[in-house]
Design a protein around this motif. Structure first.
Motif, PDB file in Angstrom:
ATOM      1  N   LEU B 512      62.346   1.625  40.781  1.00 19.23           N
ATOM      2  CA  LEU B 512      63.021   0.884  39.726  1.00 19.23           C
ATOM      3  C   LEU B 512      64.525   0.999  39.948  1.00 19.23           C
ATOM      4  CD1 LEU B 512      60.165   1.203  38.512  1.00 19.23           C
ATOM      5  CD2 LEU B 512      61.262   1.265  36.259  1.00 19.23           C
ATOM      6  N   ARG B 513      65.207  -0.092  39.661  1.00 19.16           N
ATOM      7  CA  ARG B 513      66.655  -0.129  39.868  1.00 19.16           C
ATOM      8  C   ARG B 513      67.366  -0.299  38.530  1.00 19.16           C
ATOM      9  NH1 ARG B 513      68.579  -4.177  41.759  1.00 19.16           N
ATOM     10  NH2 ARG B 513      70.152  -3.655  43.300  1.00 19.16           N
ATOM     11  N   CYS B 514      68.249   0.613  38.214  1.00 21.59           N
ATOM     12  CA  CYS B 514      69.099   0.486  37.033  1.00 21.59           C
ATOM     13  C   CYS B 514      70.530   0.369  37.531  1.00 21.59           C
ATOM     14  CB  CYS B 514      68.929   1.699  36.113  1.00 21.59           C
ATOM     15  SG  CYS B 514      70.061   1.655  34.702  1.00 21.59           S
ATOM     16  N   ALA B 515      71.046  -0.867  37.532  1.00 20.53           N
ATOM     17  CA  ALA B 515      72.393  -1.121  38.048  1.00 20.53           C
ATOM     18  C   ALA B 515      73.353  -1.282  36.878  1.00 20.53           C
ATOM     19  CB  ALA B 515      72.391  -2.381  38.906  1.00 20.53           C
ATOM     20  N   VAL B 516      74.178  -0.266  36.674  1.00 24.50           N
ATOM     21  CA  VAL B 516      75.202  -0.362  35.626  1.00 24.50           C
ATOM     22  C   VAL B 516      76.345  -1.209  36.170  1.00 24.50           C
ATOM     23  CG1 VAL B 516      76.822   0.927  34.185  1.00 24.50           C
ATOM     24  CG2 VAL B 516      74.581   1.919  34.732  1.00 24.50           C
ATOM     25  N   GLY B 517      76.775  -2.223  35.453  1.00 20.45           N
ATOM     26  CA  GLY B 517      77.839  -3.052  36.002  1.00 20.45           C
ATOM     27  C   GLY B 517      78.335  -4.148  35.080  1.00 20.45           C
ATOM     28  N   SER B 518      77.623  -4.397  34.001  1.00 22.38           N
ATOM     29  CA  SER B 518      78.119  -5.409  33.075  1.00 22.38           C
ATOM     30  C   SER B 518      79.398  -4.897  32.421  1.00 22.38           C
ATOM     31  CB  SER B 518      77.064  -5.700  32.009  1.00 22.38           C
ATOM     32  OG  SER B 518      77.635  -6.446  30.959  1.00 22.38           O
ATOM     33  N   THR B 519      80.373  -5.770  32.303  1.00 18.38           N
ATOM     34  CA  THR B 519      81.656  -5.368  31.714  1.00 18.38           C
ATOM     35  C   THR B 519      81.469  -4.840  30.302  1.00 18.38           C
ATOM     36  OG1 THR B 519      82.568  -7.218  32.979  1.00 18.38           O
ATOM     37  CG2 THR B 519      84.041  -6.140  31.414  1.00 18.38           C
ATOM     38  N   LEU B 520      80.469  -5.341  29.599  1.00 17.14           N
ATOM     39  CA  LEU B 520      80.274  -4.976  28.202  1.00 17.14           C
ATOM     40  C   LEU B 520      79.391  -3.738  27.999  1.00 17.14           C
ATOM     41  CD1 LEU B 520      79.815  -8.585  26.775  1.00 17.14           C
ATOM     42  CD2 LEU B 520      81.791  -7.081  26.435  1.00 17.14           C
ATOM     43  N   THR B 521      78.865  -3.197  29.083  1.00 21.10           N
ATOM     44  CA  THR B 521      77.977  -2.040  28.947  1.00 21.10           C
ATOM     45  C   THR B 521      78.744  -0.801  28.500  1.00 21.10           C
ATOM     46  OG1 THR B 521      76.477  -2.896  30.636  1.00 21.10           O
ATOM     47  CG2 THR B 521      76.355  -0.542  30.172  1.00 21.10           C
ATOM     48  N   GLU B 522      78.208  -0.134  27.481  1.00 20.66           N
ATOM     49  CA  GLU B 522      78.775   1.124  27.014  1.00 20.66           C
ATOM     50  C   GLU B 522      77.727   2.224  27.181  1.00 20.66           C
ATOM     51  OE1 GLU B 522      80.253   0.741  23.000  1.00 20.66           O
ATOM     52  OE2 GLU B 522      80.845  -1.339  23.386  1.00 20.66           O
ATOM     53  N   GLU B 523      78.196   3.454  27.016  1.00 17.72           N
ATOM     54  CA  GLU B 523      77.313   4.601  27.211  1.00 17.72           C
ATOM     55  C   GLU B 523      76.053   4.488  26.356  1.00 17.72           C
ATOM     56  OE1 GLU B 523      79.399   8.466  27.480  1.00 17.72           O
ATOM     57  OE2 GLU B 523      77.710   9.240  26.297  1.00 17.72           O
ATOM     58  N   ARG B 524      76.237   3.972  25.127  1.00 17.72           N
ATOM     59  CA  ARG B 524      75.074   3.886  24.234  1.00 17.72           C
ATOM     60  C   ARG B 524      73.989   2.958  24.800  1.00 17.72           C
ATOM     61  NH1 ARG B 524      75.906  -0.737  20.495  1.00 17.72           N
ATOM     62  NH2 ARG B 524      77.905  -1.660  21.070  1.00 17.72           N
ATOM     63  N   HIS B 525      74.409   1.898  25.514  1.00  9.71           N
ATOM     64  CA  HIS B 525      73.411   1.000  26.095  1.00  9.71           C
ATOM     65  C   HIS B 525      72.614   1.709  27.183  1.00  9.71           C
ATOM     66  CE1 HIS B 525      76.607  -1.870  24.624  1.00  9.71           C
ATOM     67  NE2 HIS B 525      75.541  -2.274  23.966  1.00  9.71           N
ATOM     68  N   VAL B 526      73.312   2.556  27.925  1.00 13.57           N
ATOM     69  CA  VAL B 526      72.647   3.305  28.990  1.00 13.57           C
ATOM     70  C   VAL B 526      71.658   4.305  28.386  1.00 13.57           C
ATOM     71  CG1 VAL B 526      73.040   4.926  30.880  1.00 13.57           C
ATOM     72  CG2 VAL B 526      74.593   2.983  30.553  1.00 13.57           C
ATOM     73  N   ARG B 527      72.088   4.984  27.340  1.00 13.23           N
ATOM     74  CA  ARG B 527      71.194   5.951  26.683  1.00 13.23           C
ATOM     75  C   ARG B 527      69.976   5.243  26.082  1.00 13.23           C
ATOM     76  NH1 ARG B 527      73.147  11.039  26.338  1.00 13.23           N
ATOM     77  NH2 ARG B 527      75.392  11.333  26.562  1.00 13.23           N
ATOM     78  N   GLN B 528      70.239   4.097  25.430  1.00 11.05           N
ATOM     79  CA  GLN B 528      69.126   3.347  24.847  1.00 11.05           C
ATOM     80  C   GLN B 528      68.160   2.857  25.927  1.00 11.05           C
ATOM     81  OE1 GLN B 528      71.392   0.388  22.779  1.00 11.05           O
ATOM     82  NE2 GLN B 528      71.903   1.764  21.067  1.00 11.05           N
ATOM     83  N   ALA B 529      68.718   2.451  27.051  1.00  5.83           N
ATOM     84  CA  ALA B 529      67.871   1.976  28.152  1.00  5.83           C
ATOM     85  C   ALA B 529      66.928   3.097  28.600  1.00  5.83           C
ATOM     86  CB  ALA B 529      68.734   1.512  29.321  1.00  5.83           C
ATOM     87  N   TRP B 530      67.507   4.280  28.720  1.00  6.17           N
ATOM     88  CA  TRP B 530      66.684   5.417  29.139  1.00  6.17           C
ATOM     89  C   TRP B 530      65.605   5.750  28.113  1.00  6.17           C
ATOM     90  CZ3 TRP B 530      64.509   7.684  32.768  1.00  6.17           C
ATOM     91  CH2 TRP B 530      63.961   8.977  32.623  1.00  6.17           C
ATOM     92  N   GLU B 531      65.971   5.662  26.836  1.00  5.46           N
ATOM     93  CA  GLU B 531      64.974   5.911  25.781  1.00  5.46           C
ATOM     94  C   GLU B 531      63.802   4.935  25.888  1.00  5.46           C
ATOM     95  OE1 GLU B 531      67.195   5.842  22.124  1.00  5.46           O
ATOM     96  OE2 GLU B 531      68.384   7.581  22.782  1.00  5.46           O
ATOM     97  N   VAL B 532      64.108   3.676  26.167  1.00  2.00           N
ATOM     98  CA  VAL B 532      63.037   2.686  26.315  1.00  2.00           C
ATOM     99  C   VAL B 532      62.155   3.048  27.511  1.00  2.00           C
ATOM    100  CG1 VAL B 532      62.538   0.278  26.915  1.00  2.00           C
ATOM    101  CG2 VAL B 532      64.262   0.801  25.174  1.00  2.00           C
ATOM    102  N   VAL B 533      62.794   3.430  28.619  1.00  6.43           N
ATOM    103  CA  VAL B 533      62.020   3.802  29.808  1.00  6.43           C
ATOM    104  C   VAL B 533      61.111   4.986  29.490  1.00  6.43           C
ATOM    105  CG1 VAL B 533      62.159   4.706  32.163  1.00  6.43           C
ATOM    106  CG2 VAL B 533      63.748   2.907  31.424  1.00  6.43           C
ATOM    107  N   GLN B 534      61.670   5.987  28.842  1.00  2.00           N
ATOM    108  CA  GLN B 534      60.871   7.172  28.501  1.00  2.00           C
ATOM    109  C   GLN B 534      59.709   6.824  27.574  1.00  2.00           C
ATOM    110  OE1 GLN B 534      63.850  10.017  26.997  1.00  2.00           O
ATOM    111  NE2 GLN B 534      63.078  11.435  28.555  1.00  2.00           N
ATOM    112  N   GLU B 535      60.035   6.028  26.580  1.00  2.00           N
ATOM    113  CA  GLU B 535      59.027   5.689  25.565  1.00  2.00           C
ATOM    114  C   GLU B 535      57.877   4.905  26.206  1.00  2.00           C
ATOM    115  OE1 GLU B 535      56.928   3.372  22.850  1.00  2.00           O
ATOM    116  OE2 GLU B 535      58.574   2.406  23.939  1.00  2.00           O
TER     117      GLU B 535
END
Lengths: 543, 543
Positions: B512-535
């Protein structure tokens, strides 16, 4: 005019600066207090409010530019290096400190430093090149696409963008009276590329690979490509890129008597000769509206000549394609179009769609995909919804994988102006060109060299009487007339706030080109342009 | 959601309608009164006031889009044909009748019909593809360039545009720590193209023609091109277009132990084998930051391997090139770069310059011109000012003749953010990717498959214990793990308003590839993304 950029610092590359997992910016003592806060993300770079604030300024900037564009000379009086010498050699380390942010001073520099050095393609006095026609819908369509900034290389990468492109190219094809065989509504299909160079290259590569599959890859050196001496350089460029030998590009001679159109008989003879010599005729690029004089190759007759050799016929209508929205202009220009393999035109040239927007249609899209298709192994993002459907992945139709969302502006152009509006636009320019042509004909010192067909007038000053009378010294006369017209162009283009025209040499004759096509051009600009030409001619002939 | 377009009329092509020298529109009785006035020109299509009025609406539209972008699913739930079926098959004959003009309803359709079917590349939850990073300066630079709409194919066609491009590519090259040998300030030079596909093709064609000039045109079939099995498809696409035989493209195998970097020893062996078989090693495309895992080929060692065969070395840093603004990221990544022949990267990917903006630098620009240069015979517009000067005509450096004024936005990006601002932007993303990587590592059910180097995390769910314990059935285990992760991706991407990720298969391993790079991405989006993956993982493993 002091370039604000002189205030900028050079890049200071602190080699000791390291990435720091907590806050690299704050860890560097050299950073000024205002920048020392540790940005949690980059999202301030695309902040909605900041975008709104600066965006409104840019809209006003562009509107002011259009309102005042007639005050610029079309072509600037600058010498090479003028801008290089004004800008710092190194990029700024930090944005300029300004109460309104760095965008304001940068915009000021665009106005004060860059615009004065531009050739103003949107000037109503720009008659030199075929147009790069702007419109409200075209510019704002570009802005909107840049704002959305999607990359629709596959259907899945942005479904609406891919499907809007299919809709837009079919709309355009119908508006241009193209046959169903080239449209999605028939068995063909189209795509939006950047330029005609790409379109011709795509078609040529598809044709080459189809032929090599028949005769063997090792015969690439035997393939022959055909055009006329009026065909745009894009064909030779495409042929070179595609690995066609330089000496296998036929540039068949045209003549004034044929109005510089490619002769089907000459084509037939050339193909027979090549085939007889063991070579393999591959590709014909016919042109509807050549660059120099808007000559129209007779598509039907050329296709008939090419057919016995199984040659791929591409029609390059880069400029004149836009005129095909008018039935009266399309009727003869694309007679026989039903059997061509591919067709391209630049909607960014004369159809208000802003640079860049080249449409390519092909009869058998699968041949593009065979040559240019890529496997999707890199990024497994097949869309579950797309499984089992025959979606169009435009990356397989083009030279490039990454692509812009060009369909949006073309769709907006249709929505905002309608086919009838586009016809009126084309006809207004054709009418103004006819006016200019009439003015030339009314002055016995001048002649119209090739019949005007669209909105380009090819004219010249006749050689002075004493030279014309020298009987058989035709060559000398031609040389003298050419020199006279060369001087005329130089002087016309040198008039402050005058028209900007260009020239070409066809069949040894130096001609002046007046291409009406700027969206902002009005009848008065055409009349004024002619007055300048007359006035300069009088001055030259007197001297 | 009723598409406003349903109100539109189909095109009515009145074949009897003729061009009329006085006023064709008025001559057609079918035209409604409001359109019956005979427009003297097309200039209402680019009216400054109308542009201002509609332009401000578009700016607000885009600003609102950014403000609300998080409310869209990154990837739409649509099936193929969803848009085709909503839009009329024919273009409108006339613009829609609306008190505010046709632009208003069209913009409404963009909001109601088109945006819901887009993949939102600017969404802060877009982790699937490498970014197409927007910024205020990038979008507005595009808008400004579209407004000016110049076509700087030669210096004379827009002197300031040509020189600003020279300045911008040198600034960019210096910011990326490229050697002087590739810059105008050295003996090289750069240009701005659309995509890496074009950059690689330009370099390859120049290399091919240099080699064929030595060994003879008829040996094109003997030329061999090298990359790894991780090299972007752009190389194979370019090779095909350039007429290189399909069986002369070497895709050298990489492995996890080498972090999927191309082995200099393997390259050396392949070249020796080819040369020994009478073939001609031509071109190496080394990659700094591969598409699948951001692997970094060791440029210096590969150049050393290629040197004995006189091979042209191109470096494709399409994605990771942007990261080279940070000295700590550049240091090892481009070690040995001094001797390469060409280098390209996409400033539109991760350097805020909006699509499209690919920079290509070459050590010997004259080799591009030899292959791609065109004579100027078509339009005689040599600038008197340019006579005797060595100006850059960028049409001779590229596939295309027509080109957009891309330098403006790149220059604006530097002016508005500075090199330090770009570094902070890159570091913020790298930091967020490191955060995601840490979260993956903290969960024993997961593993990071390849070492994170920039802002892409390649990870996967480990195969469940019972399978891991099955000893030597490695293949079965791999297949089971792959299937598990395939399902995980599908479920993660199916979560409403969740993250959007992608996958790749490298060395048989589905990652799986998680490419951080959108100008609007903030830390919270990354954390939420991980929560979804875990869940989702918990749910799958439970089931």
């Amino acid at each position: 005019m002091a370039p604000a950029s002189s205030k900028l610092h050079a890049i200071t590359d602190d080699k000791t600066q390291q990435q720091n997992s907590s806050c690299p910016a704050a860890s560097n003592g050299a950073i000024e207090p205002s920048n020392a806060k540790c940005a949690a993300s980059s999202n301030h770079l695309l902040d909605a409010d900041e975008f709104r604030r600066q965006g409104h300024k840019v809209i006003d900037f562009i509107a002011d530019y259009y309102a005042g564009i007639a005050d610029y000379p079309v072509h600037p009086s600058v010498t090479p290096g003028f801008l290089l010498n004004q800008l710092p050699a190194d990029p700024p380390s930090r944005p300029e400190d300004h109460p309104d942010g760095a965008f304001g001073p940068a915009l000021q520099d665009v106005r004060d430093v860059i615009l004065p050095g531009m050739t103003h393609w949107q000037s109503p006095r720009h008659f030199a090149h075929f147009p790069a026609s702007s419109s409200v819908a075209g510019v704002l369509g570009e802005a909107l696409a840049a704002g959305i900034n999607a990359v629709p290389f596959t259907w899945a990468a942005s479904p609406a963008a891919a499907e809007l492109e299919m809709v837009a190219v079919d709309w355009l094809g119908k508006a241009l009276h193209l046959p169903e065989s080239l449209l999605f509504s028939g068995a063909g299909g189209g795509t939006l590329l950047g330029t005609s160079c790409e379109a011709i290259l795509c078609a040529l590569v598809a044709a080459r690979d189809r032929k090599l599959a028949d005769i063997g890859t090792d015969r690439i050196g035997d393939l022959v490509v055909y055009g006329s001496d009026q065909t745009h350089f894009a064909l030779r460029k495409a042929a070179r890129i595609a690995g066609i030998r330089h000496d296998r590009c036929r540039e068949l001679q045209t003549c004034l008597a044929d109005m510089f159109a490619l002769s089907p008989a000459a084509l037939s003879a050339a193909m027979d000769a090549d085939a007889g010599a063991g070579l393999v005729p591959l590709f014909l690029c016919a042109t509807v509206g050549t660059t120099q004089t808007t000559a129209v190759d007779q598509v039907g007759a050329l296709c008939a000549a090419a057919a016995p050799h199984g040659v791929w016929v591409h029609v390059d209508a880069a400029y004149a394609g836009s005129a095909l929205v008018c039935p009266e202009l399309a009727r003869d220009a694309i007679d026989g179009i039903e059997v061509v393999d591919s067709f391209s035109m630049n909607a960014h040239k004369w159809l208000l769609a802003n640079t860049d927007c080249c449409a390519l249609w092909v009869k058998q899209p699968k041949l593009l995909v065979v040559s240019l298709g890529t496997q999707n192994e890199e990024l497994i993002l097949r869309d579950a919804a797309a499984e089992g459907h025959d979606v169009v992945d435009y990356k397989d139709w083009a030279i490039t994988l990454t692509r812009r969302f060009r369909a949006l502006k073309l769709w907006l152009v249709f929505r905002c102006y309608g086919v009838e509006g586009l016809r009126e636009h084309i006809r207004a320019h054709v009418r103004m060109a006819a006016l200019f042509e009439g003015l030339v004909k009314d002055d016995p010192r001048f002649e119209v060299v090739t019949e005007r067909r669209f909105a380009l007038v090819c004219f010249r000053l006749r050689a002075p009487d004493q030279l014309m009378d020298e009987g058989n010294e035709k060559k000398k006369t031609t040389a003298a007339a050419n020199e006279l017209n060369r001087r005329l162009l130089r002087e016309v283009n040198g008039v402050a706030l005058g028209p900007y025209m260009s020239a070409a040499v066809v069949g040894g004759i130096y001609i002046l080109r007046c291409a009406v096509g700027s969206t902002l051009t009005e009848e008065r600009h055409v009349r004024q342009a002619w007055e300048v030409v007359q006035e300069r001619a009088t001055s030259i002939l007197r001297g």
